[in-house]
Design a protein around this motif. Structure first.
Motif, PDB file in Angstrom:
ATOM      1  N   PHE A  66      36.723  27.443  41.202  1.00 49.98           N
ATOM      2  CA  PHE A  66      35.992  28.326  42.074  1.00 49.98           C
ATOM      3  C   PHE A  66      34.890  27.666  42.566  1.00 49.98           C
ATOM      4  N   SER A 110      31.481  28.593  45.158  1.00 51.36           N
ATOM      5  CA  SER A 110      30.652  29.674  45.951  1.00 51.36           C
ATOM      6  C   SER A 110      29.964  29.064  47.157  1.00 51.36           C
ATOM      7  N   LEU A 115      33.945  37.784  39.620  1.00 52.45           N
ATOM      8  CA  LEU A 115      35.044  37.324  39.949  1.00 52.45           C
ATOM      9  C   LEU A 115      35.913  37.943  38.745  1.00 52.45           C
ATOM     10  N   TRP A 116      37.113  38.875  39.212  1.00 57.49           N
ATOM     11  CA  TRP A 116      37.751  39.295  38.061  1.00 57.49           C
ATOM     12  C   TRP A 116      39.232  38.591  38.349  1.00 57.49           C
ATOM     13  N   ILE A 117      39.732  38.082  37.002  1.00 55.00           N
ATOM     14  CA  ILE A 117      41.225  37.627  37.094  1.00 55.00           C
ATOM     15  C   ILE A 117      41.830  38.518  36.124  1.00 55.00           C
ATOM     16  N   SER A 161      35.501  37.748  34.769  1.00 53.90           N
ATOM     17  CA  SER A 161      35.695  36.316  34.307  1.00 53.90           C
ATOM     18  C   SER A 161      34.360  35.674  34.369  1.00 53.90           C
ATOM     19  N   LEU A 181      43.448  37.851  41.571  1.00 52.99           N
ATOM     20  CA  LEU A 181      42.055  37.444  41.678  1.00 52.99           C
ATOM     21  C   LEU A 181      41.412  38.668  42.459  1.00 52.99           C
ATOM     22  N   ARG A 182      40.216  39.208  41.732  1.00 56.78           N
ATOM     23  CA  ARG A 182      39.427  40.328  42.793  1.00 56.78           C
ATOM     24  C   ARG A 182      37.939  39.561  42.926  1.00 56.78           C
ATOM     25  N   LEU A 183      37.268  39.623  43.990  1.00 59.28           N
ATOM     26  CA  LEU A 183      36.009  39.085  44.135  1.00 59.28           C
ATOM     27  C   LEU A 183      35.265  40.502  44.621  1.00 59.28           C
ATOM     28  N   LEU A 226      34.812  31.270  47.166  1.00 57.94           N
ATOM     29  CA  LEU A 226      34.358  32.564  46.829  1.00 57.94           C
ATOM     30  C   LEU A 226      33.330  32.803  47.820  1.00 57.94           C
ATOM     31  N   ILE A 233      38.167  35.373  49.466  1.00 60.41           N
ATOM     32  CA  ILE A 233      38.735  34.099  48.546  1.00 60.41           C
ATOM     33  C   ILE A 233      39.621  33.506  49.404  1.00 60.41           C
TER      34      ILE A 233
END
Length: 178
Positions: A57, A59, A70-72, A77, A97-99, A148, A158
């Motif tokens: 990942f 940025s 970043l949530w996985i 995460s 994946l959540r940003l 990201l 993303i």
């Protein structure tokens, strides 16, 4: 006729200069050195004993002021700042994946510092329920790379790098699965 010719030449010269300037800016951004995400902002293991898929990942192209979380699979995460990189080893298969915005610090002093530096808009009570969601499917033996970013309008994205030479997809606001 002479004035028209001069005008057309001037317009073409200005357009060429503007295009060269924009190309140079994009090239400079692509060559920005990425730094590793600080260990205190990584919340999941970066290595695994199992045969997992390395997922990088980055940025790049960040123009917004808020830090990015970043949530996985619904687990926090890592928290990214601009121009950072992190490689995680994830299990093959589907992942969400959540940003979104970085969580608000629990400590009052840190909370106040964040509000002063980033502004109130970056402070969300439940950031894990907002932001940009993307489902990915990882195949064993196929490393992946994602960019990201957040922009001035507080939109998170993303974007997948298809290969090392593709940088355009990371900059565009391409429609992705949400």
């Amino acid at each position: 006729m002479n004035k028209t010719s001069f005008f057309i030449q001037t317009v073409l010269l200005c357009a060429a200069a503007l295009n060269a300037g924009l190309s140079f800016a994009d090239e400079a951004q692509d060559k920005t050195e990425l730094t590793a995400v600080a260990n205190e902002r990584i919340f999941i293991p970066t290595t695994s004993a199992r045969e997992n898929v390395p997922v990088t990942f980055e940025s790049r192209y960040v123009t917004g002021v808020c830090d990015m979380a970043l949530w996985i699979d619904d687990k926090l995460s890592a928290i990214f700042l601009p121009d950072e990189t992190l490689t995680l080893n994830l299990e093959p298969g589907k992942h969400n994946l959540r940003l979104t915005y970085a969580p608000i610090p629990a400590n009052d002093e840190d909370r106040k510092k964040m509000e002063e530096e980033k502004g109130k808009y970056c402070m969300k009570e439940k950031p894990q329920e907002t932001g940009f969601l993307r489902e990915i499917e990882l195949q064993a033996g196929q490393p992946e790379k994602f960019n990201l970013r957040i922009n001035h309008g507080y939109l998170f994205r993303i974007s997948k790098f298809e290969n090392e030479t593709q940088k355009e997809g990371a900059q565009t606001e391409e429609p992705l699965k949400q």
